[in-house]
Design a protein around this motif. Structure first.
Motif, PDB file in Angstrom:
ATOM      1  N   VAL A 470      -2.653 -13.324 -22.635  1.00  0.00           N
ATOM      2  CA  VAL A 470      -3.372 -13.135 -21.374  1.00  0.00           C
ATOM      3  C   VAL A 470      -2.378 -12.736 -20.295  1.00  0.00           C
ATOM      4  N   THR A 471      -2.627 -11.590 -19.659  1.00  0.00           N
ATOM      5  CA  THR A 471      -1.781 -11.104 -18.573  1.00  0.00           C
ATOM      6  C   THR A 471      -2.288 -11.669 -17.255  1.00  0.00           C
ATOM      7  N   ARG A 472      -1.351 -12.152 -16.458  1.00  0.00           N
ATOM      8  CA  ARG A 472      -1.715 -12.824 -15.216  1.00  0.00           C
ATOM      9  C   ARG A 472      -1.156 -12.066 -14.014  1.00  0.00           C
ATOM     10  N   PRO A 473      -1.993 -11.189 -13.389  1.00  0.00           N
ATOM     11  CA  PRO A 473      -1.537 -10.527 -12.164  1.00  0.00           C
ATOM     12  C   PRO A 473      -1.348 -11.535 -11.039  1.00  0.00           C
ATOM     13  N   ALA A 474      -0.535 -11.146 -10.070  1.00  0.00           N
ATOM     14  CA  ALA A 474      -0.343 -12.002  -8.903  1.00  0.00           C
ATOM     15  C   ALA A 474      -1.678 -12.205  -8.190  1.00  0.00           C
ATOM     16  N   THR A 475      -1.881 -13.391  -7.647  1.00  0.00           N
ATOM     17  CA  THR A 475      -3.097 -13.667  -6.876  1.00  0.00           C
ATOM     18  C   THR A 475      -3.145 -12.758  -5.658  1.00  0.00           C
ATOM     19  N   ASP A 476      -4.242 -12.027  -5.511  1.00  0.00           N
ATOM     20  CA  ASP A 476      -4.340 -11.079  -4.400  1.00  0.00           C
ATOM     21  C   ASP A 476      -5.807 -10.733  -4.173  1.00  0.00           C
ATOM     22  N   GLU A 477      -6.061  -9.946  -3.156  1.00  0.00           N
ATOM     23  CA  GLU A 477      -7.422  -9.542  -2.792  1.00  0.00           C
ATOM     24  C   GLU A 477      -7.734  -8.210  -3.468  1.00  0.00           C
ATOM     25  N   TYR A 478      -8.113  -8.267  -4.754  1.00  0.00           N
ATOM     26  CA  TYR A 478      -8.200  -7.033  -5.531  1.00  0.00           C
ATOM     27  C   TYR A 478      -9.393  -6.158  -5.160  1.00  0.00           C
ATOM     28  N   VAL A 479     -10.459  -6.726  -4.633  1.00  0.00           N
ATOM     29  CA  VAL A 479     -11.561  -5.879  -4.160  1.00  0.00           C
ATOM     30  C   VAL A 479     -11.105  -5.066  -2.958  1.00  0.00           C
ATOM     31  N   ALA A 480     -10.446  -5.713  -2.000  1.00  0.00           N
ATOM     32  CA  ALA A 480      -9.932  -4.999  -0.828  1.00  0.00           C
ATOM     33  C   ALA A 480      -8.847  -3.998  -1.226  1.00  0.00           C
ATOM     34  N   ILE A 481      -8.011  -4.367  -2.196  1.00  0.00           N
ATOM     35  CA  ILE A 481      -6.982  -3.431  -2.669  1.00  0.00           C
ATOM     36  C   ILE A 481      -7.645  -2.214  -3.314  1.00  0.00           C
ATOM     37  N   GLY A 482      -8.671  -2.454  -4.138  1.00  0.00           N
ATOM     38  CA  GLY A 482      -9.371  -1.344  -4.764  1.00  0.00           C
ATOM     39  C   GLY A 482     -10.005  -0.423  -3.746  1.00  0.00           C
ATOM     40  N   ALA A 483     -10.601  -1.013  -2.699  1.00  0.00           N
ATOM     41  CA  ALA A 483     -11.208  -0.199  -1.653  1.00  0.00           C
ATOM     42  C   ALA A 483     -10.149   0.620  -0.924  1.00  0.00           C
ATOM     43  N   ALA A 484      -8.996   0.013  -0.644  1.00  0.00           N
ATOM     44  CA  ALA A 484      -7.908   0.741   0.005  1.00  0.00           C
ATOM     45  C   ALA A 484      -7.374   1.849  -0.903  1.00  0.00           C
ATOM     46  N   ARG A 485      -7.304   1.559  -2.198  1.00  0.00           N
ATOM     47  CA  ARG A 485      -6.815   2.571  -3.142  1.00  0.00           C
ATOM     48  C   ARG A 485      -7.783   3.752  -3.202  1.00  0.00           C
ATOM     49  N   GLN A 486      -9.086   3.456  -3.159  1.00  0.00           N
ATOM     50  CA  GLN A 486     -10.059   4.544  -3.130  1.00  0.00           C
ATOM     51  C   GLN A 486      -9.915   5.361  -1.850  1.00  0.00           C
ATOM     52  N   ALA A 487      -9.726   4.677  -0.722  1.00  0.00           N
ATOM     53  CA  ALA A 487      -9.549   5.386   0.544  1.00  0.00           C
ATOM     54  C   ALA A 487      -8.333   6.304   0.488  1.00  0.00           C
ATOM     55  N   ALA A 488      -7.229   5.821  -0.100  1.00  0.00           N
ATOM     56  CA  ALA A 488      -6.033   6.650  -0.240  1.00  0.00           C
ATOM     57  C   ALA A 488      -6.287   7.842  -1.156  1.00  0.00           C
ATOM     58  N   TRP A 489      -7.101   7.625  -2.178  1.00  0.00           N
ATOM     59  CA  TRP A 489      -7.469   8.707  -3.109  1.00  0.00           C
ATOM     60  C   TRP A 489      -8.280   9.788  -2.383  1.00  0.00           C
ATOM     61  N   VAL A 490      -9.248   9.349  -1.593  1.00  0.00           N
ATOM     62  CA  VAL A 490     -10.054  10.287  -0.809  1.00  0.00           C
ATOM     63  C   VAL A 490      -9.160  11.064   0.154  1.00  0.00           C
ATOM     64  N   LEU A 491      -8.232  10.372   0.787  1.00  0.00           N
ATOM     65  CA  LEU A 491      -7.347  10.994   1.758  1.00  0.00           C
ATOM     66  C   LEU A 491      -6.433  12.028   1.118  1.00  0.00           C
ATOM     67  N   SER A 492      -5.967  11.726  -0.104  1.00  0.00           N
ATOM     68  CA  SER A 492      -4.999  12.617  -0.763  1.00  0.00           C
ATOM     69  C   SER A 492      -5.628  13.877  -1.334  1.00  0.00           C
TER      70      SER A 492
END
Length: 525
Positions: A470-492
């Motif tokens: 089982v891989t354990r990513p660092a605890t973080d706000e992954y929904v908000a990160i995903g939304a930001a990543r999508q925004a960066a994708w749209v921007l690029s």
């Protein structure tokens, strides 16, 4: 000003979070959060207030060049012709519409069997819904809530001009739209969504990319005292005949449903400059957004073969699949993801609260629960917990309760009871994994996330119960990160989303204990 900041918004059940992010690296620049009211129905205005508060905490959005919203799935937001909210939004966790879900299944199942379809009406109905829209209705899904309103609040149903989801509505407000003054244009046509969130409504088919307005007419019929009886159904992917319900059909046809944007397609409108992008040339682009589970998978950078197990209030196992996944039993939801792939998903109502129940029963904290569990042998001395405390969705047993089996005078110890609670939680998630695997989806890597992943007992015992590392990513706000990543994708404007680095805290390993899961499977029946 350089266009290098984007914002990811997570409008979840509990709160709104705003993450201002460096578009090139994915690094958090600023962050804000504001709570939502408790309950299973909420006035959408509370989400707007929480967004404004969270954005202010995050230092404002004037310098943000693109923004996307990830949101709780299935919530029903009804708008009238002026753009005003007709009634409080019914959220995913409002189960009032369970009878309507059952009735919708039976409605499609009532037509005689064709070919090798099951003879049982309910089984046949579930298969037809899965073939029609990827999933069989349960009380969580939007269409069942529309049907509830049609039956219990017909005057509200007849006033509907548009139906949208929480993330759709918040994006629309960020674009500067809202209730219009008398005689004004509410710009309902500016509503937009994405295929991941739309695929959780039960009236959108992600495989064909089209709304099923005939199924909306079926749900709306009671508002007009009408009834749709389906005489024949040779192909569930084709519209059903709703001519027996002319008023419901007319309403379904004229309803405004959000435009479904592509994974990296910008909305036609930019953000209201008073809300975001006021200092950016060209304003702040708005991404399509997405459902929370799909956004979390984007935030994790998941690929085909990855499965996330998220332990929060509920438990969610979600896989990335290249092609649509159809579970004709209805247990697995055939959602879409945020990249053009698919997101077969199994959800348990009971998640990390199982650990809370164990703590309360034993009078211990999380660390003490873990210490007790580690002091017991695998299998808890023969004690098995089936943890359906609040009923269950996977498997679909809404009226079930939890049970402890195998208790004897010799094995009823605090250590064994603690172990049984941890193993019960993990075995319920193993159920979800096995369902996904049985449909042909690859399970090459398991990513363990959510509040429940903070438990040392869960982390250390997960490989033994799940049967793989089982891989354990660092605890973080992954929904908000995903939304930001999508925004960066749209921007690029790039063909693929940016390759942000995922921080891995560790990989848990352990000797598989298949006998524990076998005992659990026998106990739950």
């Amino acid at each position: 000003m350089a266009r290098n900041l984007v914002a990811g918004v997570d409008t979840s059940t509990q709160s709104t979070k705003v993450r201002v992010t460096d578009a090139a690296t994915g690094t958090t620049v600023r962050f804000g959060q504001a709570k939502h009211p408790d309950g299973t129905t909420v006035a959408p205005a509370a989400w707007w207030q929480a967004f404004r508060e969270a954005a202010e905490q995050a230092g404002g959005l004037a310098d943000v060049a693109a923004l996307a919203v990830g949101g709780q799935q299935h919530g029903m937001v009804l708008l009238d012709a002026t753009g005003a909210v007709i009634r409080d939004a019914m959220l995913w966790n409002d189960t009032s519409s369970a009878p309507q879900a059952a009735a919708l299944i039976e409605a499609l199942g009532a037509a005689p069997a064709v070919g090798d379809e099951p003879q049982d009406v309910v089984a046949r109905g579930k298969q037809r819904w899965v073939r029609a829209v990827g999933s069989s209705p349960v009380a969580s899904y939007t269409l069942t809530k529309v049907a509830w309103v049609a039956e219990h609040e017909p005057e509200h149903a007849r006033a509907i001009a548009a139906i949208c989801l929480p993330h759709d509505w918040l994006s629309w407000r960020i674009a500067g739209h809202g209730p219009a003054s008398e005689g004004g244009d509410a710009r309902l046509d500016a509503l937009f969504t994405d295929r991941s969130d739309a695929s959780g409504t039960s009236y959108y088919d992600a495989a064909s990319g089209r709304y099923r307005r005939d199924l909306l007419a079926l749900a709306l019929a009671p508002a007009f005292g009408e009834r749709v009886e389906i005489a024949a159904m040779a192909d569930p992917t084709q519209p059903i005949d709703t001519s027996a319900a002319p008023q419901a059909t007319a309403l379904a046809e004229r309803l405004v449903l959000p435009t479904v944007l592509g994974p990296s397609q910008a909305a036609a409108d930019t953000a209201d400059p008073a809300i975001a992008g006021g200092e950016v040339d060209g304003g702040c682009l708005l991404g399509p957004g997405g459902g929370d589970n799909a956004m979390a998978s984007l935030g994790l950078g998941m690929q085909v073969g990855d499965v996330s197990v998220s332990l929060g209030t509920s438990g969610v196992a979600a896989a990335i699949a290249e092609n649509p996944v159809y579970d004709l039993t209805g247990a697995i939801s055939g959602f879409a993801d945020c990249t053009g792939h698919y997101l077969p998903l199994a959800c348990t109502i009971n998640g990390s609260r199982i650990l809370d129940a164990g703590r309360h029963a034993l009078g211990v904290d999380y660390d003490e629960l873990a210490e007790l569990a580690f002091a017991a042998e695998p299998g808890a001395g023969g004690i098995t917990l089936v943890p359906y405390f609040d009923g269950e969705r996977t498997p679909n047993r809404p009226d079930a309760t939890a049970s402890l089996t195998g208790l004897t005078l010799a094995n009823t110890t605090r250590e064994n009871l603690a172990r049984a609670f941890v193993e019960g939680l993990l075995c319920s998630q193993r159920d979800c994994l096995e369902l996904i695997r049985a449909l042909g989806a690859r399970v090459d890597r398991v990513l363990l996330i959510g509040g429940g992943a903070k438990s040392e007992a869960v982390r250390r015992l997960a490989p033994a119960i799940l049967g793989m590392d089982v891989t354990r990513p660092a605890t973080d706000e992954y929904v908000a990160i995903g939304a930001a990543r999508q925004a960066a994708w749209v921007l690029s404007g790039a063909a693929e989303p940016p390759a942000w680095q995922l921080t891995i805290e560790g990989v848990e390993t352990g000797e598989p204990t298949p006998e524990v899961y076998r005992a659990y499977a026998k106990a739950r029946g």
